[in-house]
Design a protein around this motif. Structure first.
Motif, PDB file in Angstrom:
ATOM      1  N   ALA A 179       0.841  -1.192   0.000  1.00 53.13           N
ATOM      2  CA  ALA A 179       0.000   0.000   0.000  1.00 53.13           C
ATOM      3  C   ALA A 179       0.880   1.248   0.000  1.00 53.13           C
ATOM      4  O   ALA A 179       0.571   2.232  -0.671  1.00 53.13           O
ATOM      5  N   ALA A 180       1.980   1.213   0.733  1.00 55.41           N
ATOM      6  CA  ALA A 180       2.879   2.367   0.766  1.00 55.41           C
ATOM      7  C   ALA A 180       3.432   2.651  -0.630  1.00 55.41           C
ATOM      8  O   ALA A 180       3.466   3.799  -1.072  1.00 55.41           O
ATOM      9  N   ALA A 181       3.825   1.584  -1.329  1.00 51.49           N
ATOM     10  CA  ALA A 181       4.346   1.765  -2.688  1.00 51.49           C
ATOM     11  C   ALA A 181       3.270   2.365  -3.586  1.00 51.49           C
ATOM     12  O   ALA A 181       3.548   3.229  -4.424  1.00 51.49           O
ATOM     13  N   MET A 183       1.064   4.400  -2.768  1.00 53.55           N
ATOM     14  CA  MET A 183       0.843   5.808  -2.431  1.00 53.55           C
ATOM     15  C   MET A 183       1.980   6.676  -2.968  1.00 53.55           C
ATOM     16  O   MET A 183       2.062   7.865  -2.666  1.00 53.55           O
TER      17      MET A 183
ATOM     18  N   LEU B  52       3.865  -3.758  -9.030  1.00 47.96           N
ATOM     19  CA  LEU B  52       4.088  -4.576  -7.825  1.00 47.96           C
ATOM     20  C   LEU B  52       4.512  -5.996  -8.186  1.00 47.96           C
ATOM     21  O   LEU B  52       5.091  -6.694  -7.363  1.00 47.96           O
ATOM     22  N   PRO B  72       7.025   1.203  -8.613  1.00 51.06           N
ATOM     23  CA  PRO B  72       5.655   1.644  -8.340  1.00 51.06           C
ATOM     24  C   PRO B  72       5.529   3.146  -8.082  1.00 51.06           C
ATOM     25  O   PRO B  72       4.624   3.787  -8.616  1.00 51.06           O
ATOM     26  N   HIS B  73       6.457   3.725  -7.297  1.00 55.08           N
ATOM     27  CA  HIS B  73       6.274   5.130  -6.923  1.00 55.08           C
ATOM     28  C   HIS B  73       6.404   6.064  -8.130  1.00 55.08           C
ATOM     29  O   HIS B  73       5.769   7.113  -8.175  1.00 55.08           O
ATOM     30  N   VAL B  76       3.036   6.108  -9.848  1.00 55.51           N
ATOM     31  CA  VAL B  76       2.088   6.958  -9.117  1.00 55.51           C
ATOM     32  C   VAL B  76       2.353   8.420  -9.465  1.00 55.51           C
ATOM     33  O   VAL B  76       1.433   9.201  -9.703  1.00 55.51           O
ATOM     34  N   PRO B  84      -6.018  -0.604  -3.801  1.00 53.02           N
ATOM     35  CA  PRO B  84      -5.859  -2.058  -3.873  1.00 53.02           C
ATOM     36  C   PRO B  84      -7.013  -2.839  -3.256  1.00 53.02           C
ATOM     37  O   PRO B  84      -7.792  -2.311  -2.471  1.00 53.02           O
ATOM     38  N   MET B  88      -6.378  -2.092   2.357  1.00 49.15           N
ATOM     39  CA  MET B  88      -4.982  -1.827   2.754  1.00 49.15           C
ATOM     40  C   MET B  88      -4.757  -0.434   3.311  1.00 49.15           C
ATOM     41  O   MET B  88      -3.795   0.247   2.947  1.00 49.15           O
ATOM     42  N   PHE B  90      -3.564   2.101   6.363  1.00 45.69           N
ATOM     43  CA  PHE B  90      -2.512   1.934   7.362  1.00 45.69           C
ATOM     44  C   PHE B  90      -3.186   1.922   8.737  1.00 45.69           C
ATOM     45  O   PHE B  90      -3.570   2.980   9.252  1.00 45.69           O
ATOM     46  N   LEU B 101      -0.781  10.782   3.371  1.00 44.00           N
ATOM     47  CA  LEU B 101       0.218   9.915   2.746  1.00 44.00           C
ATOM     48  C   LEU B 101      -0.159   9.585   1.302  1.00 44.00           C
ATOM     49  O   LEU B 101       0.702   9.282   0.482  1.00 44.00           O
ATOM     50  N   GLY B 102      -1.461   9.671   1.008  1.00 47.47           N
ATOM     51  CA  GLY B 102      -1.875   9.459  -0.373  1.00 47.47           C
ATOM     52  C   GLY B 102      -1.248  10.472  -1.315  1.00 47.47           C
ATOM     53  O   GLY B 102      -0.991  10.188  -2.484  1.00 47.47           O
ATOM     54  N   ARG B 149      -7.900   8.167  -0.151  1.00 40.74           N
ATOM     55  CA  ARG B 149      -6.442   8.159  -0.177  1.00 40.74           C
ATOM     56  C   ARG B 149      -5.942   8.059  -1.621  1.00 40.74           C
ATOM     57  O   ARG B 149      -4.978   8.708  -2.003  1.00 40.74           O
TER      58      ARG B 149
END
Lengths: 294, 236
Positions: A179-181, A183, B52, B72-73, B76, B84, B88, B90, B101-102, B149
């Motif tokens: 999930a962090a990735a 974001m 991923l 991945p980042h 984004v 997802p 998921m 946090f 954080l989104g 998010r």
């Protein structure tokens, strides 16, 4: 037991716990964020001690000065280790990760052995046995300094994790990596920073205890088991838990060591450790299930 | 030109082939759905698009640029955002931190405050629960948080993986309403849903995946009218 003596023993225990805390906070952070058990952790402390020793022996640089050279050095070594070993083993079966960090530990010990031999060396400073008196309690100056640094580091780390965006990103990675990735968080960078900062703290502890204890390649072994106990006792991944558990273990070691002898000290904190785990399997401040990878 | 174009995509987990020769495209401001039974490869497709899971063959072109191989980042940052499966969130961070954080990426962070206000307007429940830990929210609220998010990242293409999974029927409709609102906000949407009837009402076009391969594609009306879809996914 007279009050003076009780205070003296408790103080010594807390100071010892402060030393453990500096190692334990980093170790628990690496576990919480990377899900890696860093068996090489105390070796970075050993390298910090050697760094302080050589800078003192060769050029007479005082450890409280050389810490500003050694800690960045250990940090860079952490970057290298993360890039070469840790990141490559992440995602592999747990056994692989364990052997990878154990491998780093053995490698660093033997590298130190080859380079500097098994000789036991010490740094002598004018303040090595200096003492301040607080009422009737005598406090070792270098112990006090390392205690203050340890608590400052833990507090700073806690604030960083809870008050900054990058700190929260670190928490996010710990709670759910995918999930962090998703974001937009660069997980690899979070791993790199976490690992390097944590081992740099171990290096800092090495420098701080150089005026107090002897340096030799296997010195890490005498700390790592205690520190693992502290990390699990405090709750895997919990920074505050690690500090509390470190102080607790320090005090138990000091009290039992005085009353029954040092041989009993280790046994005593292991008994407390087992008792806590029976009642709270997640440790003092751990979260249930935190050790399960999401 | 299409916003997203996939060709000949192949993904395997060890010996198991999860996706084979998949091609699809999503045009700007379109809403496209991918249908399929469990384990047909829908989630794998979205995970591959987000980076991923690695792809073995094929190409993913987003906004005219090949993005396969990007972490991945970086995807984004270009606006390819996924909410997802399983939400998921946090769990040990509060609702506000989850949302902020989104918008972690550079592009999204520049407009963080404005997006934040918009998301809270779209999801008033989240505004009420701002300081609450995400793990303590109900399933429906967590799904709203996950959607919010995702929006914080300022998606150009928002991929939704089973947004109604595990929700009570009343909440399913609520989630679908929000998706419709997101769509109306001119966000391109790629949605994977087991709730086929409602999704086809929302979507412009769709694809059907079977055992990792494309079996069917067409407009939402065509799919809703096809015997195969009616039998397999609509229970008619």
């Amino acid at each position: 037991m007279p009050l003076d003596l009780t205070l003296q023993i408790l103080t010594s225990g807390l100071l010892l716990g402060g030393l453990y805390a500096l190692l334990a906070v980093g170790l628990t952070l690496i576990f919480g964020v990377l899900r890696v058990v860093n068996f090489a952790h105390a070796e970075f402390m050993m390298l910090g001690m050697f760094g302080a020793y050589w800078l003192w022996a060769l050029w007479g640089i005082d450890p409280y000065l050389s810490i500003f050279i050694v800690v960045p050095g250990v940090f860079l070594l952490g970057v290298l280790t993360d890039r070469l070993v840790i990141q490559r083993s992440i995602g592999a079966p747990e056994v692989t990760v364990v052997f990878a960090t154990l491998g780093v530990s053995i490698f660093l010990q033997n590298a130190a052995l080859t380079a500097w031999s098994a000789d036991i060396r010490s740094v002598t400073t004018p303040y090595g046995s200096a003492v301040v008196e607080l009422g009737s309690v005598r406090i070792s100056v270098p112990m006090l300094v390392s205690f203050v640094v340890a608590l400052a580091f833990a507090t700073g780390l806690w604030l960083f994790l809870n008050r900054t965006m990058f700190g929260k990103a670190i928490q996010a990675v710990a709670q759910n990596r995918d999930a962090a990735a998703l974001m937009g968080i660069d997980v690899g960078r979070v791993y790199l920073v976490t690992y390097s900062v944590a081992v740099a703290a171990a290096g800092a502890m090495g420098v701080l205890i150089a005026p107090l204890f002897s340096v030799y390649p296997r010195v890490g072994l005498s700390y790592i088991v205690t520190v693992f106990v502290i990390v699990v006792l405090g709750g895997l991944g919990s920074v505050v838990g690690a500090v509390i558990a470190a102080l607790l273990v320090g005090v138990i070691e000091s009290v039992v060591g005085f009353l029954l002898g040092t041989a009993w000290a280790e046994l005593a904190y292991f008994l407390v450790f087992l008792a806590v785990l029976v009642v709270r399997p997640q440790g003092l401040l751990g979260r249930r299930g935190a050790e399960v990878y999401q | 030109m299409s916003l997203l174009e996939i060709e000949g995509l192949r993904v395997s987990y060890g010996d198991m082939l999860a996706l084979d020769d998949v091609a699809l495209e999503v045009g700007a401001e379109e809403t496209v759905t991918v249908l399929g039974a469990n384990a047909a490869g829908k989630t794998t497709l979205l995970r591959a698009l987000s980076g991923l899971v690695p792809t073995q063959e094929g190409s993913i072109v987003f906004d005219g640029e090949a993005i396969d191989g990007l972490p991945p980042h970086d995807r984004v940052e270009r606006g390819l955002v996924q909410v997802p499966e399983g939400r998921m969130v946090f769990p040990f961070l509060n609702v506000e931190d989850n949302l902020r954080l989104g918008a972690y990426g550079k592009r999204a962070r520049e407009e963080l405050e404005a997006t934040f206000d918009r998301v809270l307007t779209l999801f008033p429940r989240l505004a009420e629960r701002r300081a609450q830990l995400a793990g303590s929210l109900s399933g429906g609220e967590q799904q709203m948080l996950a959607l919010g998010r995702g929006l914080m990242a300022r998606p150009r293409l928002l991929m939704l993986d089973e947004p109604s999974l595990g929700l009570a029927p009343r909440l399913v409709s609520e989630v679908m309403e929000r998706v419709a609102a997101i769509r109306a906000d001119r966000v391109t949407v790629l949605i994977v849903e087991q709730n086929v009837a409602q999704t086809l009402r929302l979507a412009d076009r769709g694809y059907v995946l079977e055992n990792g391969r494309l079996a069917l594609s067409g407009t939402a009306e065509e799919l809703a009218a096809s015997d195969e879809v009616r039998r397999a996914y609509l229970g008619m």
